[in-house]
Design a protein around this motif. Sequence first.
Motif, PDB file in Angstrom:
ATOM      1  N   ARG A 185       0.789  -1.084   0.153  1.00 24.79           N
ATOM      2  CA  ARG A 185       0.030  -0.221  -0.188  1.00 24.79           C
ATOM      3  C   ARG A 185       0.888   1.210  -0.044  1.00 24.79           C
ATOM      4  NH1 ARG A 185      -5.336  -1.173   0.946  1.00 24.79           N
ATOM      5  NH2 ARG A 185      -6.035  -3.102   1.555  1.00 24.79           N
ATOM      6  N   GLN A 186       1.955   1.142  -0.760  1.00 26.15           N
ATOM      7  CA  GLN A 186       2.979   2.241  -0.671  1.00 26.15           C
ATOM      8  C   GLN A 186       2.229   3.473  -1.353  1.00 26.15           C
ATOM      9  OE1 GLN A 186       6.220   0.468  -2.620  1.00 26.15           O
ATOM     10  NE2 GLN A 186       7.098   0.315  -0.579  1.00 26.15           N
ATOM     11  N   GLY A 187       1.478   3.361  -2.506  1.00 27.59           N
ATOM     12  CA  GLY A 187       1.094   4.729  -3.208  1.00 27.59           C
ATOM     13  C   GLY A 187      -0.223   5.179  -2.267  1.00 27.59           C
ATOM     14  N   GLU A 188      -0.790   4.396  -1.763  1.00 28.36           N
ATOM     15  CA  GLU A 188      -1.923   4.994  -0.782  1.00 28.36           C
ATOM     16  C   GLU A 188      -1.595   5.716   0.412  1.00 28.36           C
ATOM     17  OE1 GLU A 188      -5.510   1.424  -0.761  1.00 28.36           O
ATOM     18  OE2 GLU A 188      -3.648   0.597  -1.522  1.00 28.36           O
ATOM     19  N   ILE A 189      -0.600   5.127   0.869  1.00 25.50           N
ATOM     20  CA  ILE A 189       0.084   5.765   2.123  1.00 25.50           C
ATOM     21  C   ILE A 189       0.949   6.877   1.790  1.00 25.50           C
ATOM     22  CG2 ILE A 189       2.357   5.464   3.666  1.00 25.50           C
ATOM     23  CD1 ILE A 189       1.514   2.496   3.849  1.00 25.50           C
ATOM     24  N   LEU A 190       1.409   6.935   0.663  1.00 26.97           N
ATOM     25  CA  LEU A 190       1.868   8.382   0.176  1.00 26.97           C
ATOM     26  C   LEU A 190       0.875   9.433  -0.231  1.00 26.97           C
ATOM     27  CD1 LEU A 190       4.691   9.858  -0.241  1.00 26.97           C
ATOM     28  CD2 LEU A 190       4.655   8.770  -2.604  1.00 26.97           C
ATOM     29  N   GLY A 206       9.610  16.943   1.785  1.00 22.61           N
ATOM     30  CA  GLY A 206       8.781  16.738   0.543  1.00 22.61           C
ATOM     31  C   GLY A 206       7.645  15.466   0.606  1.00 22.61           C
ATOM     32  N   TYR A 207       7.753  14.741   1.593  1.00 20.35           N
ATOM     33  CA  TYR A 207       6.866  13.618   1.970  1.00 20.35           C
ATOM     34  C   TYR A 207       5.601  14.253   3.062  1.00 20.35           C
ATOM     35  CZ  TYR A 207      10.105  10.939  -0.575  1.00 20.35           C
ATOM     36  OH  TYR A 207      10.860  10.491  -1.835  1.00 20.35           O
ATOM     37  N   PRO A 208       4.262  13.692   2.637  1.00 15.59           N
ATOM     38  CA  PRO A 208       3.463  14.074   3.792  1.00 15.59           C
ATOM     39  C   PRO A 208       3.393  13.115   5.113  1.00 15.59           C
ATOM     40  CG  PRO A 208       2.323  12.689   2.009  1.00 15.59           C
ATOM     41  CD  PRO A 208       4.015  13.079   1.686  1.00 15.59           C
ATOM     42  N   LEU A 209       3.259  13.744   5.850  1.00 12.59           N
ATOM     43  CA  LEU A 209       3.394  12.953   7.357  1.00 12.59           C
ATOM     44  C   LEU A 209       2.287  13.485   8.305  1.00 12.59           C
ATOM     45  CD1 LEU A 209       5.463  11.179   8.862  1.00 12.59           C
ATOM     46  CD2 LEU A 209       6.421  12.971   9.805  1.00 12.59           C
ATOM     47  N   VAL A 210       1.689  12.460   8.526  1.00 19.15           N
ATOM     48  CA  VAL A 210       0.330  12.641   9.640  1.00 19.15           C
ATOM     49  C   VAL A 210       1.027  12.231  10.976  1.00 19.15           C
ATOM     50  CG1 VAL A 210      -1.927  12.157  10.331  1.00 19.15           C
ATOM     51  CG2 VAL A 210      -1.251  12.495   7.990  1.00 19.15           C
ATOM     52  N   VAL A 211       1.385  13.239  11.780  1.00 16.61           N
ATOM     53  CA  VAL A 211       1.795  12.956  13.157  1.00 16.61           C
ATOM     54  C   VAL A 211       0.697  13.037  14.284  1.00 16.61           C
ATOM     55  CG1 VAL A 211       3.684  13.702  14.697  1.00 16.61           C
ATOM     56  CG2 VAL A 211       3.878  14.310  12.300  1.00 16.61           C
ATOM     57  N   LEU A 233      13.959  10.641   9.712  1.00 14.84           N
ATOM     58  CA  LEU A 233      12.485  10.740   9.403  1.00 14.84           C
ATOM     59  C   LEU A 233      12.336  10.601   7.824  1.00 14.84           C
ATOM     60  CD1 LEU A 233      10.589  12.565  11.824  1.00 14.84           C
ATOM     61  CD2 LEU A 233      10.700  10.166  11.950  1.00 14.84           C
ATOM     62  N   ALA A 234      13.178  11.705   7.102  1.00 18.74           N
ATOM     63  CA  ALA A 234      12.894  11.962   5.878  1.00 18.74           C
ATOM     64  C   ALA A 234      13.567  10.677   5.094  1.00 18.74           C
ATOM     65  CB  ALA A 234      13.746  13.001   5.284  1.00 18.74           C
ATOM     66  N   ASP A 235      14.713  10.391   5.436  1.00 19.86           N
ATOM     67  CA  ASP A 235      15.601   9.154   4.932  1.00 19.86           C
ATOM     68  C   ASP A 235      14.689   7.770   4.778  1.00 19.86           C
ATOM     69  OD1 ASP A 235      17.552  10.498   4.181  1.00 19.86           O
ATOM     70  OD2 ASP A 235      18.947   9.929   5.680  1.00 19.86           O
ATOM     71  N   ASP A 236      14.004   7.695   6.261  1.00 19.67           N
ATOM     72  CA  ASP A 236      13.245   6.361   6.531  1.00 19.67           C
ATOM     73  C   ASP A 236      11.959   6.482   5.566  1.00 19.67           C
ATOM     74  OD1 ASP A 236      12.826   3.949   7.958  1.00 19.67           O
ATOM     75  OD2 ASP A 236      10.650   4.910   8.445  1.00 19.67           O
ATOM     76  N   ILE A 237      11.109   7.430   5.436  1.00 18.58           N
ATOM     77  CA  ILE A 237      10.194   7.418   4.296  1.00 18.58           C
ATOM     78  C   ILE A 237      10.602   7.205   3.075  1.00 18.58           C
ATOM     79  CG2 ILE A 237       8.202   9.081   3.781  1.00 18.58           C
ATOM     80  CD1 ILE A 237       8.552  10.652   6.224  1.00 18.58           C
ATOM     81  N   ARG A 238      11.602   8.220   2.718  1.00 13.66           N
ATOM     82  CA  ARG A 238      12.185   8.136   1.296  1.00 13.66           C
ATOM     83  C   ARG A 238      12.511   6.601   0.896  1.00 13.66           C
ATOM     84  NH1 ARG A 238      15.999  10.889   1.813  1.00 13.66           N
ATOM     85  NH2 ARG A 238      15.110  12.992   1.363  1.00 13.66           N
ATOM     86  N   THR A 283      11.241   5.145  -2.989  1.00 14.02           N
ATOM     87  CA  THR A 283      12.170   4.598  -3.908  1.00 14.02           C
ATOM     88  C   THR A 283      11.353   3.956  -4.911  1.00 14.02           C
ATOM     89  OG1 THR A 283      13.953   4.585  -2.309  1.00 14.02           O
ATOM     90  CG2 THR A 283      14.433   3.310  -4.245  1.00 14.02           C
ATOM     91  N   SER A 284      10.713   2.759  -4.373  1.00 13.00           N
ATOM     92  CA  SER A 284      10.080   1.787  -5.376  1.00 13.00           C
ATOM     93  C   SER A 284       8.890   2.707  -5.972  1.00 13.00           C
ATOM     94  CB  SER A 284       9.275   0.647  -4.459  1.00 13.00           C
ATOM     95  OG  SER A 284       8.364   1.293  -3.753  1.00 13.00           O
ATOM     96  N   ILE A 285       8.433   3.609  -5.589  1.00 15.55           N
ATOM     97  CA  ILE A 285       7.189   4.451  -6.208  1.00 15.55           C
ATOM     98  C   ILE A 285       7.875   5.349  -7.593  1.00 15.55           C
ATOM     99  CG2 ILE A 285       5.821   6.255  -6.111  1.00 15.55           C
ATOM    100  CD1 ILE A 285       5.072   5.755  -3.254  1.00 15.55           C
TER     101      ILE A 285
END
Length: 393
Positions: free
Chosen positions: A132-137, A187-192, A310-315, A320-322
């Motif tokens: 669900r990578q696309g849906e999560i992003l 540059g990535y959306p994060l819901v905290v 956090l940015a590296d982990d999300i990326r 990457t696969s996206i």
Amino acid sequence: MLEFHVHGGNAVVSSILNALSTVPGVRMAEAGEFSRRAFDNDKMDLTTLEGVSDLINAETEAQRKLAVRQAHGELFRMYEGWRVKMVQLRAQIEAYIDFSEDENIEDGVYTQVCLEAKKLADAIRAHLNDKRQGEILRNGVALSIVGPPNSGKSTLLNKLAQRQVAIVSPIAGTTRDIVETTLDIGGYPLVVRDTAGLRKASSDVIEMEGIRRAVEAAQEADIRICMVDAQQALDCTNKPSDSFLQNAEWQALLDLPHTFVVLSKIDTLKSTDGIQAAAQAWAQSQRINNRIVPISCANMFGWESLMQLLADDIRTAWGTSIAQQMPLTKTRHRQHLQQCLEHLDSFESIGEDMVVLGAEELRGASRALGRITGKVGIEDVLDALFSEFCIGK
């Protein structure tokens, strides 16, 4: 249909609208009407329209890039290619049914169709197996902040949001429910989500419900930050039984992927010299194998390290696969693809003697794909989609 580009002052816009309202037959465009007409005239497909909608609502660079790719037809080309291939396989099966005794039908046609159908099923199965990578992003990566009371969770949330989102107080148990905000990290959306402090004993039923929700939110999150007060953690006189890490359910959160331990309030220590080594020694004593990040929200010590982590982990996990292949972005797509796959699996299990049933399964598979791109049965989807568009867009 006409679109006006005018000066944006309210008086100018109102004057133009008033003048247009006097012209017979002229009316305001409905939400999404331009795009709907493009769809009705086969200028756009449904996945492209959804890409335009996502582009309108994109809040981060990653969401924008994903929406642009979809709006440019990347998903459509993939799904339509699969659908066209299924139609071709259906045509071969129909010909086999009608002319199987004719000399013009080559031997092994049914076997070859089965092989091609299996290739399609494997491709769709691989597309579905994307975690669900696309849906999560598209919806935002969920991050839960957990830890004992007064460990700095709400302060961290406010620093991340750069505004007062949660109430900060020295009184334990201030946060009772989940407090949520959306951020842009690299540059990535994060819901905290800030959560209630975890502690074993409390006579307050409301606080206990907050603790239950905190654990549930952490278990469901994509990323977890476990906050621990550095002074309490590194104080050798602190008894292990006093640590929230001794609770088996809370300890299990550390075993989940994408979980980091943040030692907060480093500024309260007498010295930060050798803090990283001290933090690692503490982690080993607690049998913690997670990445340890010492920070201070007061003097911003370690802040850049946490943001980069956090940015590296999300990326790495979701970016990457996206970049390599356009992912699924809608639950609707996933449902129809699963239906398509069920039909293809049923076709594979049907023998050559039941070829008529096999043709029906291929028809069902192609119809399921057609519902994604808008070829069949999508009026209710269109109504829901265009309601989210700007007027006339």
